[in-house]
Design a protein around this motif. Structure first.
Motif, PDB file in Angstrom:
ATOM      1  N   GLU A  70       0.851  -1.194   0.000  1.00 34.43           N
ATOM      2  CA  GLU A  70       0.000   0.000   0.000  1.00 34.43           C
ATOM      3  C   GLU A  70       0.887   1.244   0.000  1.00 34.43           C
ATOM      4  O   GLU A  70       0.978   1.975   0.974  1.00 34.43           O
ATOM      5  N   PRO A  71       1.590   1.481  -1.131  1.00 32.47           N
ATOM      6  CA  PRO A  71       2.564   2.575  -1.188  1.00 32.47           C
ATOM      7  C   PRO A  71       1.964   3.959  -1.432  1.00 32.47           C
ATOM      8  O   PRO A  71       2.638   4.963  -1.225  1.00 32.47           O
ATOM      9  N   GLY A  72       0.728   4.042  -1.852  1.00 36.39           N
ATOM     10  CA  GLY A  72       0.146   5.321  -2.258  1.00 36.39           C
ATOM     11  C   GLY A  72      -0.130   6.275  -1.116  1.00 36.39           C
ATOM     12  O   GLY A  72      -0.155   5.905   0.059  1.00 36.39           O
ATOM     13  N   SER A  73      -0.388   7.521  -1.496  1.00 32.29           N
ATOM     14  CA  SER A  73      -0.819   8.541  -0.537  1.00 32.29           C
ATOM     15  C   SER A  73      -2.286   8.271  -0.197  1.00 32.29           C
ATOM     16  O   SER A  73      -2.973   7.506  -0.887  1.00 32.29           O
ATOM     17  N   ASP A  74      -2.784   8.945   0.841  1.00 33.56           N
ATOM     18  CA  ASP A  74      -4.192   8.775   1.197  1.00 33.56           C
ATOM     19  C   ASP A  74      -5.105   9.110   0.014  1.00 33.56           C
ATOM     20  O   ASP A  74      -6.068   8.405  -0.258  1.00 33.56           O
ATOM     21  N   ALA A  75      -4.784  10.180  -0.709  1.00 38.22           N
ATOM     22  CA  ALA A  75      -5.606  10.573  -1.861  1.00 38.22           C
ATOM     23  C   ALA A  75      -5.546   9.516  -2.967  1.00 38.22           C
ATOM     24  O   ALA A  75      -6.573   9.198  -3.584  1.00 38.22           O
ATOM     25  N   GLU A  76      -4.370   8.964  -3.223  1.00 42.45           N
ATOM     26  CA  GLU A  76      -4.240   7.921  -4.250  1.00 42.45           C
ATOM     27  C   GLU A  76      -4.999   6.660  -3.856  1.00 42.45           C
ATOM     28  O   GLU A  76      -5.616   6.006  -4.707  1.00 42.45           O
ATOM     29  N   ILE A  77      -4.978   6.333  -2.580  1.00 40.40           N
ATOM     30  CA  ILE A  77      -5.674   5.136  -2.096  1.00 40.40           C
ATOM     31  C   ILE A  77      -7.176   5.269  -2.303  1.00 40.40           C
ATOM     32  O   ILE A  77      -7.824   4.370  -2.846  1.00 40.40           O
ATOM     33  N   VAL A  78      -7.738   6.391  -1.888  1.00 42.57           N
ATOM     34  CA  VAL A  78      -9.188   6.567  -2.030  1.00 42.57           C
ATOM     35  C   VAL A  78      -9.584   6.577  -3.506  1.00 42.57           C
ATOM     36  O   VAL A  78     -10.606   5.995  -3.887  1.00 42.57           O
ATOM     37  N   GLU A  79      -8.788   7.195  -4.355  1.00 44.66           N
ATOM     38  CA  GLU A  79      -9.073   7.207  -5.792  1.00 44.66           C
ATOM     39  C   GLU A  79      -9.044   5.789  -6.355  1.00 44.66           C
ATOM     40  O   GLU A  79      -9.939   5.377  -7.099  1.00 44.66           O
ATOM     41  N   PHE A  80      -8.034   5.012  -5.993  1.00 43.05           N
ATOM     42  CA  PHE A  80      -7.921   3.628  -6.440  1.00 43.05           C
ATOM     43  C   PHE A  80      -9.161   2.830  -6.027  1.00 43.05           C
ATOM     44  O   PHE A  80      -9.747   2.098  -6.831  1.00 43.05           O
ATOM     45  N   CYS A  81      -9.567   2.974  -4.775  1.00 46.92           N
ATOM     46  CA  CYS A  81     -10.704   2.205  -4.253  1.00 46.92           C
ATOM     47  C   CYS A  81     -12.011   2.581  -4.932  1.00 46.92           C
ATOM     48  O   CYS A  81     -12.822   1.717  -5.260  1.00 46.92           O
ATOM     49  N   ARG A  82     -12.209   3.848  -5.149  1.00 49.07           N
ATOM     50  CA  ARG A  82     -13.456   4.305  -5.762  1.00 49.07           C
ATOM     51  C   ARG A  82     -13.525   3.932  -7.247  1.00 49.07           C
ATOM     52  O   ARG A  82     -14.545   3.442  -7.719  1.00 49.07           O
ATOM     53  N   VAL A  83     -12.424   4.150  -7.969  1.00 47.67           N
ATOM     54  CA  VAL A  83     -12.408   3.888  -9.408  1.00 47.67           C
ATOM     55  C   VAL A  83     -12.472   2.392  -9.709  1.00 47.67           C
ATOM     56  O   VAL A  83     -13.216   1.950 -10.583  1.00 47.67           O
ATOM     57  N   ASN A  84     -11.709   1.596  -8.999  1.00 44.01           N
ATOM     58  CA  ASN A  84     -11.598   0.170  -9.311  1.00 44.01           C
ATOM     59  C   ASN A  84     -12.650  -0.718  -8.657  1.00 44.01           C
ATOM     60  O   ASN A  84     -12.953  -1.792  -9.176  1.00 44.01           O
ATOM     61  N   PHE A  85     -13.172  -0.277  -7.497  1.00 48.23           N
ATOM     62  CA  PHE A  85     -14.091  -1.143  -6.763  1.00 48.23           C
ATOM     63  C   PHE A  85     -15.370  -0.442  -6.309  1.00 48.23           C
ATOM     64  O   PHE A  85     -16.186  -1.041  -5.623  1.00 48.23           O
TER      65      PHE A  85
END
Length: 168
Positions: A70-85
């Motif tokens: 889980e290397p991303g920033s908090d903003a990258e993590i939330v974007e990944f979760c929303r876009v992909n799942f």
């Protein structure tokens, strides 16, 4: 200190306490974006949508302590979760779930022993802790337990509150 008193920072920077979930059953899951279990986000979101109106929530807690998954920033993590799942359940800011810098939430959660008898330490991403509406840990499930496992769902249903608190 009770679980409800523990300070918590959400992914958007909001400072709160675990007490914001008082009266709701909460599934706390340490999550990661580059893990073999990452696909569980889909099942966790399905659980959240299925039971949220009955007093249930999922709290995703990103952690980068397991193979740097889980290397991303908090903003990258939330974007990944929303876009992909399509994740709509709350996400905390990234924390440590192990070691000297272990977040107080995990220091409390890990006092509840794992069912496999392997001790208190979180073993990998997507380990799950079920917290009752009163704030007690009532179940702990290792990463391999899938969100659609019927026995797991039965445990969640058994702990749902009789009435649902009004959202603020």
């Amino acid at each position: 200190m009770s679980l409800h008193e523990i300070a918590l920072t959400l992914n958007d920077g909001t400072e709160t306490t675990f007490g914001q979930f008082t009266g709701r059953a909460v599934l706390v899951v340490n999550v990661a974006s580059k893990c073999g279990y990452t696909r569980q986000y889909e099942g966790l979101e399905a659980l959240y949508r299925r039971f949220k109106d009955r007093g249930f929530t999922v709290l995703g807690v990103p952690c980068n302590q397991f193979a740097g998954q889980e290397p991303g920033s908090d903003a990258e993590i939330v974007e990944f979760c929303r876009v992909n799942f399509g994740v709509t359940f709350p996400l905390a800011a990234k924390v440590n779930v192990l070691g000297k810098d272990q977040h107080p939430l995990y220091a409390s959660l890990t006092r509840f022993p794992a069912e496999d008898g392997l001790g208190e330490k979180v073993k990998w991403n997507f380990e799950k802790f079920l917290v009752s509406p009163q704030g007690g840990v009532v179940g702990r499930f290792r990463s391999a337990v899938e969100p659609d496992d019927q026995e797991f769902i039965a445990v969640i249903e058994a702990v749902l509150p009789a009435s649902v608190p009004i959202a603020s």
